[in-house]
Design a protein around this motif. Structure first.
Motif, PDB file in Angstrom:
ATOM      1  N   TRP A  31       0.810  -1.218   0.000  1.00 20.50           N
ATOM      2  CA  TRP A  31       0.000   0.000   0.000  1.00 20.50           C
ATOM      3  C   TRP A  31       0.843   1.268   0.000  1.00 20.50           C
ATOM      4  O   TRP A  31       0.536   2.191  -0.764  1.00 20.50           O
ATOM      5  CB  TRP A  31      -1.000  -0.003   1.160  1.00 20.50           C
ATOM      6  N   PRO A  32       1.895   1.384   0.808  1.00 24.69           N
ATOM      7  CA  PRO A  32       2.725   2.597   0.676  1.00 24.69           C
ATOM      8  C   PRO A  32       3.354   2.719  -0.710  1.00 24.69           C
ATOM      9  O   PRO A  32       3.439   3.814  -1.273  1.00 24.69           O
ATOM     10  CB  PRO A  32       3.805   2.416   1.750  1.00 24.69           C
ATOM     11  N   ALA A  33       3.766   1.595  -1.263  1.00 23.82           N
ATOM     12  CA  ALA A  33       4.338   1.629  -2.609  1.00 23.82           C
ATOM     13  C   ALA A  33       3.280   1.987  -3.648  1.00 23.82           C
ATOM     14  O   ALA A  33       3.579   2.665  -4.637  1.00 23.82           O
ATOM     15  CB  ALA A  33       4.962   0.283  -2.946  1.00 23.82           C
ATOM     16  N   ALA A  34       2.046   1.542  -3.438  1.00 19.73           N
ATOM     17  CA  ALA A  34       0.972   1.881  -4.380  1.00 19.73           C
ATOM     18  C   ALA A  34       0.744   3.389  -4.416  1.00 19.73           C
ATOM     19  O   ALA A  34       0.573   3.967  -5.498  1.00 19.73           O
ATOM     20  CB  ALA A  34      -0.316   1.155  -3.994  1.00 19.73           C
ATOM     21  N   TRP A  35       0.762   4.029  -3.259  1.00 17.38           N
ATOM     22  CA  TRP A  35       0.592   5.487  -3.237  1.00 17.38           C
ATOM     23  C   TRP A  35       1.753   6.185  -3.931  1.00 17.38           C
ATOM     24  O   TRP A  35       1.561   7.173  -4.644  1.00 17.38           O
ATOM     25  CB  TRP A  35       0.428   5.995  -1.807  1.00 17.38           C
ATOM     26  N   GLY A  36       2.956   5.664  -3.742  1.00 16.68           N
ATOM     27  CA  GLY A  36       4.114   6.227  -4.434  1.00 16.68           C
ATOM     28  C   GLY A  36       4.041   6.020  -5.936  1.00 16.68           C
ATOM     29  O   GLY A  36       4.365   6.919  -6.716  1.00 16.68           O
TER      30      GLY A  36
ATOM     31  N   ILE B  31       1.310   5.712  -7.685  1.00 15.39           N
ATOM     32  CA  ILE B  31       0.266   6.613  -8.191  1.00 15.39           C
ATOM     33  C   ILE B  31       0.818   8.027  -8.317  1.00 15.39           C
ATOM     34  O   ILE B  31       0.595   8.703  -9.327  1.00 15.39           O
ATOM     35  CB  ILE B  31      -0.972   6.570  -7.269  1.00 15.39           C
ATOM     36  N   ALA B  32       1.553   8.475  -7.297  1.00 13.29           N
ATOM     37  CA  ALA B  32       2.100   9.836  -7.322  1.00 13.29           C
ATOM     38  C   ALA B  32       3.095  10.035  -8.457  1.00 13.29           C
ATOM     39  O   ALA B  32       3.177  11.120  -9.041  1.00 13.29           O
ATOM     40  CB  ALA B  32       2.770  10.147  -5.977  1.00 13.29           C
ATOM     41  N   VAL B  33       3.835   9.008  -8.801  1.00 14.94           N
ATOM     42  CA  VAL B  33       4.800   9.103  -9.893  1.00 14.94           C
ATOM     43  C   VAL B  33       4.130   8.818 -11.236  1.00 14.94           C
ATOM     44  O   VAL B  33       4.475   9.409 -12.264  1.00 14.94           O
ATOM     45  CB  VAL B  33       5.977   8.136  -9.641  1.00 14.94           C
ATOM     46  N   GLY B  34       3.138   7.937 -11.232  1.00 13.31           N
ATOM     47  CA  GLY B  34       2.507   7.503 -12.471  1.00 13.31           C
ATOM     48  C   GLY B  34       1.623   8.536 -13.137  1.00 13.31           C
ATOM     49  O   GLY B  34       1.528   8.573 -14.374  1.00 13.31           O
ATOM     50  N   VAL B  35       0.976   9.381 -12.361  1.00 10.24           N
ATOM     51  CA  VAL B  35       0.083  10.397 -12.954  1.00 10.24           C
ATOM     52  C   VAL B  35       0.860  11.383 -13.827  1.00 10.24           C
ATOM     53  O   VAL B  35       0.450  11.642 -14.968  1.00 10.24           O
ATOM     54  CB  VAL B  35      -0.744  11.095 -11.853  1.00 10.24           C
ATOM     55  N   PRO B  36       1.979  11.936 -13.360  1.00  8.77           N
ATOM     56  CA  PRO B  36       2.749  12.803 -14.267  1.00  8.77           C
ATOM     57  C   PRO B  36       3.306  12.067 -15.487  1.00  8.77           C
ATOM     58  O   PRO B  36       3.361  12.627 -16.580  1.00  8.77           O
ATOM     59  CB  PRO B  36       3.877  13.354 -13.402  1.00  8.77           C
ATOM     60  N   ILE B  37       3.701  10.800 -15.297  1.00  7.27           N
ATOM     61  CA  ILE B  37       4.187  10.021 -16.439  1.00  7.27           C
ATOM     62  C   ILE B  37       3.064   9.829 -17.451  1.00  7.27           C
ATOM     63  O   ILE B  37       3.277   9.942 -18.663  1.00  7.27           O
ATOM     64  CB  ILE B  37       4.767   8.669 -15.969  1.00  7.27           C
ATOM     65  N   LEU B  38       1.862   9.552 -16.973  1.00  8.20           N
ATOM     66  CA  LEU B  38       0.708   9.403 -17.858  1.00  8.20           C
ATOM     67  C   LEU B  38       0.445  10.687 -18.642  1.00  8.20           C
ATOM     68  O   LEU B  38       0.196  10.646 -19.853  1.00  8.20           O
ATOM     69  CB  LEU B  38      -0.527   9.006 -17.053  1.00  8.20           C
ATOM     70  N   GLY B  39       0.519  11.811 -17.969  1.00  9.84           N
ATOM     71  CA  GLY B  39       0.349  13.091 -18.665  1.00  9.84           C
ATOM     72  C   GLY B  39       1.436  13.331 -19.694  1.00  9.84           C
ATOM     73  O   GLY B  39       1.161  13.821 -20.798  1.00  9.84           O
ATOM     74  N   TRP B  40       2.657  12.977 -19.362  1.00 11.68           N
ATOM     75  CA  TRP B  40       3.784  13.152 -20.290  1.00 11.68           C
ATOM     76  C   TRP B  40       3.619  12.271 -21.528  1.00 11.68           C
ATOM     77  O   TRP B  40       3.829  12.713 -22.650  1.00 11.68           O
ATOM     78  CB  TRP B  40       5.071  12.833 -19.544  1.00 11.68           C
ATOM     79  N   VAL B  41       3.223  11.009 -21.301  1.00 12.41           N
ATOM     80  CA  VAL B  41       3.008  10.099 -22.431  1.00 12.41           C
ATOM     81  C   VAL B  41       1.888  10.614 -23.319  1.00 12.41           C
ATOM     82  O   VAL B  41       1.999  10.611 -24.552  1.00 12.41           O
ATOM     83  CB  VAL B  41       2.708   8.665 -21.929  1.00 12.41           C
ATOM     84  N   THR B  42       0.816  11.078 -22.721  1.00 15.81           N
ATOM     85  CA  THR B  42      -0.307  11.604 -23.502  1.00 15.81           C
ATOM     86  C   THR B  42       0.110  12.845 -24.266  1.00 15.81           C
ATOM     87  O   THR B  42      -0.274  13.027 -25.431  1.00 15.81           O
ATOM     88  CB  THR B  42      -1.497  11.906 -22.570  1.00 15.81           C
ATOM     89  N   TRP B  43       0.889  13.701 -23.655  1.00 17.24           N
ATOM     90  CA  TRP B  43       1.330  14.939 -24.307  1.00 17.24           C
ATOM     91  C   TRP B  43       2.243  14.659 -25.492  1.00 17.24           C
ATOM     92  O   TRP B  43       2.101  15.269 -26.548  1.00 17.24           O
ATOM     93  CB  TRP B  43       2.036  15.821 -23.284  1.00 17.24           C
TER      94      TRP B  43
END
Length: 80
Positions: free
Chosen positions: A27-32, A34-46
């Motif tokens: 669970w702590p790793a999942a939150w980490g 998510i916190a790292v994955g959202v900007p990566i998702l935005g970067w990939v989409t961009w």
């Protein structure tokens, strides 16, 4: 392959390695992740467009399926 897709693939590898570890770290790793994955998702989409963004989103949701299930369960409880 663009740098953003390479970083997204690295994110998947790191998430898989974390999944092999002890459950108390999930669970702590999942939150980490998510916190790292959202900007990566935005970067990939961009950089690669919305189709690749949706592919990376689907991959991220498949890796983090338990936090997503708990989110939908809490949202369905809040509607009642």
């Amino acid at each position: 392959m663009t740098l953003s897709l390479a970083v997204a693939c690295l994110w998947v590898v790191v998430a898989s390695v974390i999944a092999l570890g002890p459950q108390r770290y999930h669970w702590p790793a999942a939150w980490g992740l998510i916190a790292v994955g959202v900007p990566i998702l935005g970067w990939v989409t961009w950089t690669n467009g919305p189709i690749w963004g949706l592919v990376v989103l689907a991959g991220g949701l498949s890796v983090l399926r338990w936090p997503v299930r708990r989110l939908f369960a809490s949202l369905s409880r809040a509607e009642r």
